[in-house]
Design an enzyme around this catalytic site. Sequence first.
Site, mmCIF file in Angstrom:
data_model
loop_
_atom_site.group_PDB
_atom_site.id
_atom_site.type_symbol
_atom_site.label_atom_id
_atom_site.label_comp_id
_atom_site.label_asym_id
_atom_site.label_seq_id
_atom_site.Cartn_x
_atom_site.Cartn_y
_atom_site.Cartn_z
ATOM 1 N N HIS A 50 1.303 -1.122 0.086
ATOM 2 C CA HIS A 50 -0.328 0.365 -0.031
ATOM 3 C C HIS A 50 0.378 1.288 0.033
ATOM 4 O O HIS A 50 1.976 0.898 0.504
ATOM 5 C CB HIS A 50 -0.690 0.055 1.622
ATOM 6 C CG HIS A 50 -1.767 -1.007 1.719
ATOM 7 N ND1 HIS A 50 -2.825 -0.905 0.791
ATOM 8 C CD2 HIS A 50 -1.204 -2.667 1.886
ATOM 9 C CE1 HIS A 50 -3.583 -2.035 1.968
ATOM 10 N NE2 HIS A 50 -2.481 -3.036 2.357
ATOM 11 N N TYR A 51 0.175 2.485 -0.089
ATOM 12 C CA TYR A 51 0.969 3.508 0.229
ATOM 13 C C TYR A 51 -0.251 4.588 1.002
ATOM 14 O O TYR A 51 -1.325 4.197 1.075
ATOM 15 C CB TYR A 51 1.192 4.661 -0.902
ATOM 16 C CG TYR A 51 0.048 5.321 -1.963
ATOM 17 C CD1 TYR A 51 -1.103 5.226 -1.365
ATOM 18 C CD2 TYR A 51 -0.184 4.853 -3.435
ATOM 19 C CE1 TYR A 51 -1.912 5.965 -2.888
ATOM 20 C CE2 TYR A 51 -0.673 5.676 -4.241
ATOM 21 C CZ TYR A 51 -1.762 5.727 -3.337
ATOM 22 O OH TYR A 51 -3.031 6.693 -5.086
ATOM 23 N N THR A 52 0.471 4.962 2.081
ATOM 24 C CA THR A 52 -0.415 5.625 2.965
ATOM 25 C C THR A 52 -1.126 7.071 2.014
ATOM 26 O O THR A 52 -2.058 7.237 3.412
ATOM 27 C CB THR A 52 0.666 5.773 4.576
ATOM 28 O OG1 THR A 52 1.341 6.532 3.774
ATOM 29 C CG2 THR A 52 1.678 4.941 4.669
ATOM 30 N N GLU A 119 2.540 -0.627 4.547
ATOM 31 C CA GLU A 119 1.980 0.675 4.331
ATOM 32 C C GLU A 119 3.601 1.550 4.141
ATOM 33 O O GLU A 119 3.895 1.003 4.637
ATOM 34 C CB GLU A 119 1.378 1.020 5.234
ATOM 35 C CG GLU A 119 -0.018 0.580 5.972
ATOM 36 C CD GLU A 119 -1.543 0.873 3.641
ATOM 37 O OE1 GLU A 119 -0.761 2.689 3.659
ATOM 38 O OE2 GLU A 119 -2.068 1.080 4.318
ATOM 39 N N HIS A 166 -2.881 -3.033 -3.425
ATOM 40 C CA HIS A 166 -3.967 -2.871 -3.243
ATOM 41 C C HIS A 166 -4.953 -2.721 -4.289
ATOM 42 O O HIS A 166 -5.644 -2.929 -3.989
ATOM 43 C CB HIS A 166 -3.867 -1.296 -1.995
ATOM 44 C CG HIS A 166 -5.084 -1.699 -0.398
ATOM 45 N ND1 HIS A 166 -5.536 -0.614 -0.676
ATOM 46 C CD2 HIS A 166 -6.386 -2.601 -0.799
ATOM 47 C CE1 HIS A 166 -7.089 -0.784 0.082
ATOM 48 N NE2 HIS A 166 -7.047 -1.920 -0.038
ATOM 49 N N ASP A 176 -3.415 1.984 -5.168
ATOM 50 C CA ASP A 176 -1.748 2.600 -4.619
ATOM 51 C C ASP A 176 -1.646 0.690 -4.845
ATOM 52 O O ASP A 176 -2.419 -0.046 -4.901
ATOM 53 C CB ASP A 176 -2.350 2.444 -3.377
ATOM 54 C CG ASP A 176 -3.227 2.143 -2.403
ATOM 55 O OD1 ASP A 176 -4.242 1.558 -3.009
ATOM 56 O OD2 ASP A 176 -2.710 0.960 -1.205
#
Length: 276
Positions: A50-52, A119, A166, A176
């Site tokens: 993921h990225y946040t 993440e 994700h 993401d």
Amino acid sequence: MKAFTGIIALALLLTGCAGEKGIIDKAGYQLDVRRAAQAAYPRVKVLVIHYTADDFDTSLATLTDKHVSAHYLVPDVPPLHNGKPRIWQLVAEQELAWHAGASFWRGATRLNDTSIGIELENRGWQKRNGVKYFAPFSAAQIAALVPLAKDIITRYQIAPYNVVAHADIAPQRKDDPGPLFPWQALAAQGIGAWPDPQRVAFYLNGRMPDEPVDTASLLDLLARYGYDVTPEMTLAQQKRVIMAFQMHFRPARWDGVADAQTQAIAEALLEKYGQR
């Protein structure tokens, strides 16, 4: 006297059992772990990246509140301690984290139950003049991610096709980690799937990469590889699935349009890794 001797002998026998290899003493009972069942499989089968979409402090606060969580958080530029980058573990791997949400991959739903989520601190995308622009990932962050991901993959024997974005498992909701995430470079280090270029060229078969192809045929390939494709999907939803695949495997063009290059990549992946 004989009764007392018998009690002593029984106590010595139990003590011997407790000290025996494969016998574990618990409060009120013992466990014999010398015979493990063959039909046992690890809970963890999928690694989700993921990225946040926020800075580190905000991301950490979000991932430690009551509504969402992930197993690991990797800063954009991880601080070094004794020469090693520091990564935050927020949930123990044996515990379920709420990072995938409503999801689907290779016939399985509830991916939170069977996955580990990582993440990455990253701003995500911003829209300018109607166009999405994604933030790049720092070299230091990717360098920290590599050994972590390798450890997880080795621990749980995660198949390359089960190292996913994700967006792969929730294409209607998520983008993401986006098209700038270095999937190809990571696959070269044993993290995730990537098609063999010569097989992509074989399936392209002399066609121009952007030559249009039948959308339904492409979606059938993506469904066989693992994506959630259903007959009742709208055209916009179909486009989101194709876009998610392209962001992962064809980041130079991720407009969601079915073309020959995307089709050839999907065929090469199915040949290499099989279908669900």
